[in-house]
Write an enzyme that holds these catalytic residues in place. Structure first.
Site, PDB file in Angstrom:
ATOM      1  N   HIS A  16       0.953  -1.269   0.122  1.00  0.00           N
ATOM      2  CA  HIS A  16      -0.047   0.027   0.029  1.00  0.00           C
ATOM      3  C   HIS A  16       0.816   1.226   0.011  1.00  0.00           C
ATOM      4  CE1 HIS A  16      -3.638   2.244   1.800  1.00  0.00           C
ATOM      5  NE2 HIS A  16      -2.817   3.225   1.287  1.00  0.00           N
ATOM      6  N   HIS A  18       1.272   5.444  -1.870  1.00  0.00           N
ATOM      7  CA  HIS A  18       0.910   6.589  -2.545  1.00  0.00           C
ATOM      8  C   HIS A  18       2.113   7.251  -3.301  1.00  0.00           C
ATOM      9  CE1 HIS A  18      -3.071   6.517  -0.581  1.00  0.00           C
ATOM     10  NE2 HIS A  18      -2.335   6.238   0.295  1.00  0.00           N
ATOM     11  N   LEU A  19       1.878   6.968  -4.740  1.00  0.00           N
ATOM     12  CA  LEU A  19       3.361   7.622  -5.343  1.00  0.00           C
ATOM     13  C   LEU A  19       2.967   9.017  -5.992  1.00  0.00           C
ATOM     14  CD1 LEU A  19       5.011   4.526  -7.140  1.00  0.00           C
ATOM     15  CD2 LEU A  19       5.468   5.652  -4.885  1.00  0.00           C
ATOM     16  N   ARG A  20       1.771   9.128  -5.932  1.00  0.00           N
ATOM     17  CA  ARG A  20       1.218  10.456  -6.831  1.00  0.00           C
ATOM     18  C   ARG A  20       1.629  10.585  -8.294  1.00  0.00           C
ATOM     19  NH1 ARG A  20      -1.812  10.778  -2.234  1.00  0.00           N
ATOM     20  NH2 ARG A  20      -0.701  11.811  -0.624  1.00  0.00           N
ATOM     21  N   ASN A  44      -5.729   6.765  -5.770  1.00  0.00           N
ATOM     22  CA  ASN A  44      -6.474   8.181  -5.583  1.00  0.00           C
ATOM     23  C   ASN A  44      -5.809   9.391  -5.768  1.00  0.00           C
ATOM     24  OD1 ASN A  44      -4.585   7.694  -3.249  1.00  0.00           O
ATOM     25  ND2 ASN A  44      -5.468   8.795  -1.914  1.00  0.00           N
ATOM     26  N   LYS A 101     -10.134  -0.968  -5.077  1.00  0.00           N
ATOM     27  CA  LYS A 101     -10.032  -0.330  -3.814  1.00  0.00           C
ATOM     28  C   LYS A 101     -11.089   0.295  -3.301  1.00  0.00           C
ATOM     29  CE  LYS A 101      -7.886   2.044  -0.239  1.00  0.00           C
ATOM     30  NZ  LYS A 101      -6.852   2.184   0.573  1.00  0.00           N
ATOM     31  N   HIS A 138     -10.373   0.761   2.506  1.00  0.00           N
ATOM     32  CA  HIS A 138     -10.025   2.009   3.761  1.00  0.00           C
ATOM     33  C   HIS A 138     -10.950   1.807   4.665  1.00  0.00           C
ATOM     34  CE1 HIS A 138      -8.433   5.834   4.931  1.00  0.00           C
ATOM     35  NE2 HIS A 138      -9.515   5.783   5.753  1.00  0.00           N
ATOM     36  N   HIS A 176      -4.053  -0.546   6.565  1.00  0.00           N
ATOM     37  CA  HIS A 176      -3.631   0.280   7.511  1.00  0.00           C
ATOM     38  C   HIS A 176      -4.527   0.301   8.749  1.00  0.00           C
ATOM     39  CE1 HIS A 176      -6.555   2.897   5.461  1.00  0.00           C
ATOM     40  NE2 HIS A 176      -5.729   3.455   4.623  1.00  0.00           N
ATOM     41  N   LEU A 222      -4.664   9.466   8.032  1.00  0.00           N
ATOM     42  CA  LEU A 222      -5.734   8.895   8.273  1.00  0.00           C
ATOM     43  C   LEU A 222      -5.519   7.387   7.781  1.00  0.00           C
ATOM     44  CD1 LEU A 222      -8.472  11.407   6.766  1.00  0.00           C
ATOM     45  CD2 LEU A 222      -8.178  10.663   9.162  1.00  0.00           C
ATOM     46  N   ASP A 250       1.620   2.757   3.664  1.00  0.00           N
ATOM     47  CA  ASP A 250       0.773   3.949   3.262  1.00  0.00           C
ATOM     48  C   ASP A 250       1.665   5.158   3.276  1.00  0.00           C
ATOM     49  OD1 ASP A 250      -1.614   5.167   2.946  1.00  0.00           O
ATOM     50  OD2 ASP A 250      -2.121   5.370   5.133  1.00  0.00           O
ATOM     51  N   HIS A 254       2.794  14.543   0.713  1.00  0.00           N
ATOM     52  CA  HIS A 254       2.151  15.778   0.461  1.00  0.00           C
ATOM     53  C   HIS A 254       2.876  17.130   0.551  1.00  0.00           C
ATOM     54  CE1 HIS A 254      -2.194  14.519   0.760  1.00  0.00           C
ATOM     55  NE2 HIS A 254      -1.855  13.828   1.813  1.00  0.00           N
ATOM     56  N   ALA A 266      -3.864  14.896   5.018  1.00  0.00           N
ATOM     57  CA  ALA A 266      -3.614  13.807   5.762  1.00  0.00           C
ATOM     58  C   ALA A 266      -2.747  12.904   4.995  1.00  0.00           C
ATOM     59  CB  ALA A 266      -4.823  12.944   5.986  1.00  0.00           C
TER      60      ALA A 266
HETATM   61  C1  NCD Z   1      -3.486   9.089   2.140  1.00  0.00           C
HETATM   62  C2  NCD Z   1      -3.263  10.128   1.030  1.00  0.00           C
HETATM   63  O1  NCD Z   1      -2.908  11.235   1.346  1.00  0.00           O
HETATM   64  O2  NCD Z   1      -3.534   9.605  -0.186  1.00  0.00           O
HETATM   65  N1  NCD Z   1      -3.608   9.566   3.253  1.00  0.00           N
HETATM   66  C3  NCD Z   1      -3.333   9.142   4.513  1.00  0.00           C
HETATM   67  O3  NCD Z   1      -3.319   9.911   5.590  1.00  0.00           O
HETATM   68  N2  NCD Z   1      -2.789   7.954   4.777  1.00  0.00           N
HETATM   69  C4  NCD Z   1      -4.807   8.403   1.988  1.00  0.00           C
HETATM   70  C5  NCD Z   1      -5.095   7.096   2.655  1.00  0.00           C
HETATM   71  O4  NCD Z   1      -4.471   6.131   2.509  1.00  0.00           O
HETATM   72  O5  NCD Z   1      -6.112   7.310   3.457  1.00  0.00           O
HETATM   73 ZN    ZN Z   2      -3.275   5.031   1.757  1.00  0.00          ZN
END
Ligand code: NCD
Ligand code: ZN
Length: 346
Positions: A16, A18-20, A44, A101, A138, A176, A222, A250, A254, A266
């Site tokens: 899990h 996030h690479l954006r 996302n 997801k 989630h 998570h 989150l 996770d 940002h 978050a």
């Molecule tokens: C994640 C995100 O920023 O994409 N943020 C987080 O706080 N974990 C989204 C997620 O996995 O809830």
């Molecule tokens: Zn996440």
């Protein structure tokens, strides 16, 4: 075991992350590739990955920006009430998607097209159960009247348990996890259809850490950090060798101006240190003998993909985490930036 100075394990995967996209993707990808052979890439984006075409294009952008060509991004489909069954089935059988997801509507970053009522997608879940496509969840109730610290436990009670009664053979990953309720739900069910991922930050911290010397926006994520009793339940869960838990960092970068703002985003960017954080906790818990299965075996076994052949060696040697990752004029602040961990990669 705790006197061990060096440990060689099968190369882990991050189930899990996030690479954006674009400039952030370009800068953060190498950190995930430092530790992991494969990673499940969260869908996302600002414009979520809702079909095969978007997933293929995103995967190609990731591969094109990768220096490490051995790395495999595993893509997921962001479920909406309008997700096409045909598209989903095609994506799974053609191995474009490893799973789908579920974001409850407005539960986290970019979830405004998430699911309002789980019954809206029963037809999709029925297909997923039939074709054995995993559902990544989630797990938080998205009702503002429910206390933010209770949303995971309430989700298990109000959404997950009823859902599992209707779809008993749907493979579900509760992602998570942050509470003792989630740990015991997974342990007690001991089902081949249910597993959980755990992040390094939920293992290392509890909600007090968010309020040391004032508010710490970089620790806001989150599901939110919980009480110490929950942190301890997670630490115990990974220390008893259960195969139902595995690694999902996770890591959620940002840029700092979006973290520290009127409304702060978050997400914790832990990619530069995630594996080192995990080993620190396993070491503290005297549970290094279960480290490899958590990182490198339980995930592939649950997702039904081969275990990696490559390996990685970690040594008990101080490692200073970088201060920041520049993105144009802005920057991203890594989890534990500037701090020194006791483990490093050889
Ligand atoms: C994640 C995100 O920023 O994409 N943020 C987080 O706080 N974990 C989204 C997620 O996995 O809830
Ligand atoms: Zn996440």
């Amino acid at each position: 075991m705790s006197s061990l100075k060096k440990i060689k394990i099968i190369k882990p995967d991050d189930w899990h992350v996030h690479l954006r996209d674009q400039d952030i993707l370009e800068k953060v990808i190498k950190y995930t590739q430092m530790f992991y052979q494969r990673a499940i890439i969260m869908p996302n984006l600002n414009e979520p990955i809702i079909d095969c075409k978007k997933a293929i294009a995103y995967k190609n952008r990731i591969i094109n920006l990768s220096k490490n060509k051995q790395f495999t991004p595993l893509m997921t489909c962001y479920l909406t009430k309008d997700t096409s069954l045909k598209e989903l089935q095609h994506g799974f059988t053609e191995k474009i998607f490893i799973g789908s997801k579920l974001y409850p509507n407005q539960s986290t970053t970019n979830s405004k097209t998430g699911i309002n009522k789980i019954s809206e997608i029963f037809h999709i879940l029925e297909l997923m159960q039939k074709i054995k496509m995993p559902l990544l969840v989630h797990g938080e109730e998205n009702n503002n009247n429910i206390d933010i610290y209770d949303r995971e436990a309430k989700f298990i009670e109000k959404t997950l348990e009823p859902l599992r009664k209707i779809f008993p053979e749907l493979k579900i990953i509760l992602e998570h996890i942050t509470t003792k309720e989630a740990v015991s739900y997974i342990e007690e069910n001991n089902s081949p259809y249910l597993a959980g991922t755990i992040t390094p930050h939920h293992l290392m911290l509890n909600r007090n850490n968010m309020f040391v010397h004032g508010i710490q926006p970089n620790l806001y994520c989150l599901p939110i950090l919980k009480r110490k009793i929950h942190q301890n339940a997670l630490r115990k869960a990974i220390s008893n060798g259960s195969t139902k838990f595995f690694l999902g960092s996770d890591s959620a970068p940002h840029i700092q101006k979006n973290k520290i703002n009127q409304i702060g985003c978050a997400g914790i960017f832990n990619a530069p240190s995630s594996l080192l954080c995990y080993i620190t906790v396993f070491d503290e818990m005297k549970a290094l003998k279960y480290f490899e299965s958590f990182c490198s075996k339980n995930g592939p076994n649950f997702y039904n993909v081969p275990i990696n052949k490559e390996s990685i060696t970690l040594v008990k040697k101080p490692y200073k985490i970088l201060e920041k990752v520049s993105i144009g004029k802005d920057f991203i602040k890594p989890f534990l930036s500037g701090e020194t961990l006791t483990w490093s990669v050889l």
